[in-house]
Design a protein around this motif. Structure first.
Motif, PDB file in Angstrom:
ATOM      1  N   LEU A 177     -19.948   6.621 -34.676  1.00  0.00           N
ATOM      2  CA  LEU A 177     -20.110   5.707 -33.746  1.00  0.00           C
ATOM      3  C   LEU A 177     -19.307   6.421 -32.525  1.00  0.00           C
ATOM      4  CD1 LEU A 177     -19.777   2.631 -33.220  1.00  0.00           C
ATOM      5  CD2 LEU A 177     -17.842   2.857 -34.680  1.00  0.00           C
ATOM      6  N   GLY A 178     -18.483   7.148 -32.508  1.00  0.00           N
ATOM      7  CA  GLY A 178     -17.190   7.969 -31.611  1.00  0.00           C
ATOM      8  C   GLY A 178     -18.233   8.723 -30.939  1.00  0.00           C
ATOM      9  N   GLY A 179     -19.581   9.493 -31.133  1.00  0.00           N
ATOM     10  CA  GLY A 179     -21.326   9.567 -30.916  1.00  0.00           C
ATOM     11  C   GLY A 179     -21.712   9.139 -29.735  1.00  0.00           C
ATOM     12  N   LEU A 180     -21.457   7.866 -30.224  1.00  0.00           N
ATOM     13  CA  LEU A 180     -22.828   7.336 -29.729  1.00  0.00           C
ATOM     14  C   LEU A 180     -21.919   6.104 -27.967  1.00  0.00           C
ATOM     15  CD1 LEU A 180     -25.174   4.636 -29.018  1.00  0.00           C
ATOM     16  CD2 LEU A 180     -24.053   3.546 -30.676  1.00  0.00           C
ATOM     17  N   VAL A 181     -20.301   6.045 -28.946  1.00  0.00           N
ATOM     18  CA  VAL A 181     -19.747   5.661 -27.930  1.00  0.00           C
ATOM     19  C   VAL A 181     -19.954   6.695 -26.443  1.00  0.00           C
ATOM     20  CG1 VAL A 181     -17.119   5.209 -26.654  1.00  0.00           C
ATOM     21  CG2 VAL A 181     -18.345   4.174 -28.909  1.00  0.00           C
ATOM     22  N   ALA A 182     -19.573   7.931 -26.252  1.00  0.00           N
ATOM     23  CA  ALA A 182     -19.940   8.577 -25.939  1.00  0.00           C
ATOM     24  C   ALA A 182     -21.511   9.547 -25.299  1.00  0.00           C
ATOM     25  CB  ALA A 182     -19.107  10.094 -26.423  1.00  0.00           C
ATOM     26  N   VAL A 183     -22.284   8.701 -26.133  1.00  0.00           N
ATOM     27  CA  VAL A 183     -23.568   8.811 -25.403  1.00  0.00           C
ATOM     28  C   VAL A 183     -23.764   7.616 -23.975  1.00  0.00           C
ATOM     29  CG1 VAL A 183     -26.583   8.811 -25.245  1.00  0.00           C
ATOM     30  CG2 VAL A 183     -24.592  10.700 -26.891  1.00  0.00           C
ATOM     31  N   LEU A 184     -23.817   6.264 -24.925  1.00  0.00           N
ATOM     32  CA  LEU A 184     -23.292   5.465 -23.888  1.00  0.00           C
ATOM     33  C   LEU A 184     -22.532   5.329 -22.597  1.00  0.00           C
ATOM     34  CD1 LEU A 184     -23.304   2.716 -26.973  1.00  0.00           C
ATOM     35  CD2 LEU A 184     -25.916   3.047 -25.338  1.00  0.00           C
ATOM     36  N   LEU A 185     -21.236   6.066 -22.937  1.00  0.00           N
ATOM     37  CA  LEU A 185     -20.515   6.234 -22.069  1.00  0.00           C
ATOM     38  C   LEU A 185     -21.081   6.970 -20.255  1.00  0.00           C
ATOM     39  CD1 LEU A 185     -18.156   5.962 -19.934  1.00  0.00           C
ATOM     40  CD2 LEU A 185     -16.921   6.991 -21.934  1.00  0.00           C
ATOM     41  N   ALA A 186     -21.610   8.339 -21.066  1.00  0.00           N
ATOM     42  CA  ALA A 186     -22.391   8.977 -20.255  1.00  0.00           C
ATOM     43  C   ALA A 186     -23.835   8.537 -19.441  1.00  0.00           C
ATOM     44  CB  ALA A 186     -22.991  10.460 -21.266  1.00  0.00           C
ATOM     45  N   VAL A 187     -24.648   7.221 -20.168  1.00  0.00           N
ATOM     46  CA  VAL A 187     -25.760   6.529 -19.714  1.00  0.00           C
ATOM     47  C   VAL A 187     -25.393   5.512 -18.819  1.00  0.00           C
ATOM     48  CG1 VAL A 187     -27.288   5.374 -20.071  1.00  0.00           C
ATOM     49  CG2 VAL A 187     -27.182   7.734 -22.009  1.00  0.00           C
ATOM     50  N   ALA A 188     -24.022   5.318 -18.694  1.00  0.00           N
ATOM     51  CA  ALA A 188     -23.304   3.851 -17.953  1.00  0.00           C
ATOM     52  C   ALA A 188     -22.863   5.458 -16.764  1.00  0.00           C
ATOM     53  CB  ALA A 188     -22.740   3.322 -18.454  1.00  0.00           C
ATOM     54  N   LEU A 189     -22.319   6.018 -16.847  1.00  0.00           N
ATOM     55  CA  LEU A 189     -22.068   6.702 -15.321  1.00  0.00           C
ATOM     56  C   LEU A 189     -23.414   7.023 -14.415  1.00  0.00           C
ATOM     57  CD1 LEU A 189     -19.498   9.033 -16.729  1.00  0.00           C
ATOM     58  CD2 LEU A 189     -19.332   6.603 -15.466  1.00  0.00           C
ATOM     59  N   GLY A 190     -24.191   8.002 -15.764  1.00  0.00           N
ATOM     60  CA  GLY A 190     -25.175   7.892 -14.522  1.00  0.00           C
ATOM     61  C   GLY A 190     -26.360   7.047 -14.102  1.00  0.00           C
ATOM     62  N   LEU A 191     -26.595   5.833 -14.576  1.00  0.00           N
ATOM     63  CA  LEU A 191     -26.922   4.798 -14.215  1.00  0.00           C
ATOM     64  C   LEU A 191     -26.126   4.285 -12.924  1.00  0.00           C
ATOM     65  CD1 LEU A 191     -28.387   3.092 -17.328  1.00  0.00           C
ATOM     66  CD2 LEU A 191     -29.821   3.789 -15.316  1.00  0.00           C
ATOM     67  N   GLY A 192     -24.622   4.566 -13.208  1.00  0.00           N
ATOM     68  CA  GLY A 192     -23.613   3.799 -11.590  1.00  0.00           C
ATOM     69  C   GLY A 192     -24.157   3.789 -11.287  1.00  0.00           C
ATOM     70  N   PHE A 193     -24.028   5.500 -11.036  1.00  0.00           N
ATOM     71  CA  PHE A 193     -24.706   5.840  -9.459  1.00  0.00           C
ATOM     72  C   PHE A 193     -25.287   6.298  -8.835  1.00  0.00           C
ATOM     73  CE2 PHE A 193     -20.348   8.840 -11.402  1.00  0.00           C
ATOM     74  CZ  PHE A 193     -20.253   9.430  -9.792  1.00  0.00           C
ATOM     75  N   PHE A 194     -26.707   6.544  -9.527  1.00  0.00           N
ATOM     76  CA  PHE A 194     -27.955   5.984  -9.199  1.00  0.00           C
ATOM     77  C   PHE A 194     -28.378   4.418  -8.458  1.00  0.00           C
ATOM     78  CE2 PHE A 194     -31.715   3.662 -10.316  1.00  0.00           C
ATOM     79  CZ  PHE A 194     -32.765   4.293  -9.575  1.00  0.00           C
ATOM     80  N   TYR A 195     -26.949   3.875  -8.780  1.00  0.00           N
ATOM     81  CA  TYR A 195     -27.127   1.682  -8.365  1.00  0.00           C
ATOM     82  C   TYR A 195     -26.829   2.303  -7.511  1.00  0.00           C
ATOM     83  CZ  TYR A 195     -29.869   0.114 -12.724  1.00  0.00           C
ATOM     84  OH  TYR A 195     -30.939  -0.058 -13.876  1.00  0.00           O
ATOM     85  N   ALA A 196     -25.663   2.912  -7.179  1.00  0.00           N
ATOM     86  CA  ALA A 196     -24.441   3.187  -6.330  1.00  0.00           C
ATOM     87  C   ALA A 196     -24.978   3.662  -4.971  1.00  0.00           C
ATOM     88  CB  ALA A 196     -23.182   3.783  -6.109  1.00  0.00           C
ATOM     89  N   ARG A 197     -26.206   4.323  -5.056  1.00  0.00           N
ATOM     90  CA  ARG A 197     -26.567   5.971  -3.968  1.00  0.00           C
ATOM     91  C   ARG A 197     -27.963   4.263  -3.678  1.00  0.00           C
ATOM     92  NH1 ARG A 197     -27.214   8.433  -0.037  1.00  0.00           N
ATOM     93  NH2 ARG A 197     -29.271   9.474  -0.014  1.00  0.00           N
TER      94      ARG A 197
END
Length: 144
Positions: free
Chosen positions: A42-62
Motif C-alpha cells: 500500500l505504501g508503494g502504491l501511495v508513492a507511485v500515485l504521488l509521483a504521478v500526481a506531481l508529474g501531472l501537476g507540473f504538466f497542467y501548470a505549464r
C-alpha cells in the motif's frame, strides 16, 4: 538582447528541462521499481500515485500558463489589428484561428497587412509555415 528570428525564437528554460523534468522522471521511476520489490504494498502504491500526481501537476501548470499566454496574445493582437490593418482586413480578422494569430504576431506592423491577407486567402493554418513567411521579425521576449 540577441535579435530574434525564426531560428532562435523558441524558449528553453534549462533549469526546467535539464533538472526538473529528469528529477520528476526519477521520482516516478524509482517508486515504481521499489513498489515491485515490495510486492505491491500500500505504501508503494501511495508513492507511485504521488509521483504521478506531481508529474501531472507540473504538466497542467505549464499547460495552463501557456493557455493564458495564448489568450493574452490573442487580445493584444486584436488591439494591434485595429491600429494596423486596413478596414477590409479588420473585418475579416475574426476568421483567423488562434494558431494563425499566434504565428502572425511575429510579423512587423508594416508586414502584417500583406501577410494577414495571404494567410486568409491561401488558408494557411500551420504556425511554422506562417512564421517562415515573416521577413521582418517582431521579437517577443516575454513568453512563458
Amino acid at each position: 538582447m540577441e535579435v530574434q528570428n525564426f531560428k532562435n525564437h523558441g524558449k528553453v528554460v534549462p533549469g526546467f528541462v535539464f533538472f526538473v523534468l529528469p528529477v520528476l522522471a526519477v521520482n516516478l521511476g524509482w517508486p515504481r521499481y521499489a513498489w515491485t520489490k515490495t510486492r505491491f504494498s500500500l505504501g508503494g502504491l501511495v508513492a507511485v500515485l504521488l509521483a504521478v500526481a506531481l508529474g501531472l501537476g507540473f504538466f497542467y501548470a505549464r499547460t495552463f500558463a501557456l493557455r493564458v499566454q495564448d489568450r493574452v496574445i490573442r487580445l493584444e493582437e486584436r488591439l494591434r489589428y485595429e491600429r494596423v490593418l486596413p478596414a477590409d482586413l479588420m473585418a475579416r480578422a475574426g476568421e483567423l484561428s488562434l494558431d494563425q494569430i499566434l504565428a502572425l504576431r511575429f510579423a512587423s506592423d508594416a508586414e502584417l497587412p500583406g501577410l494577414t491577407r495571404r494567410v486568409l486567402q491561401e488558408q494557411l493554418a500551420d504556425r511554422k509555415a506562417i512564421k517562415l513567411l515573416v521577413t521582418d521579425w517582431r521579437a517577443d521576449h516575454l513568453r512563458a
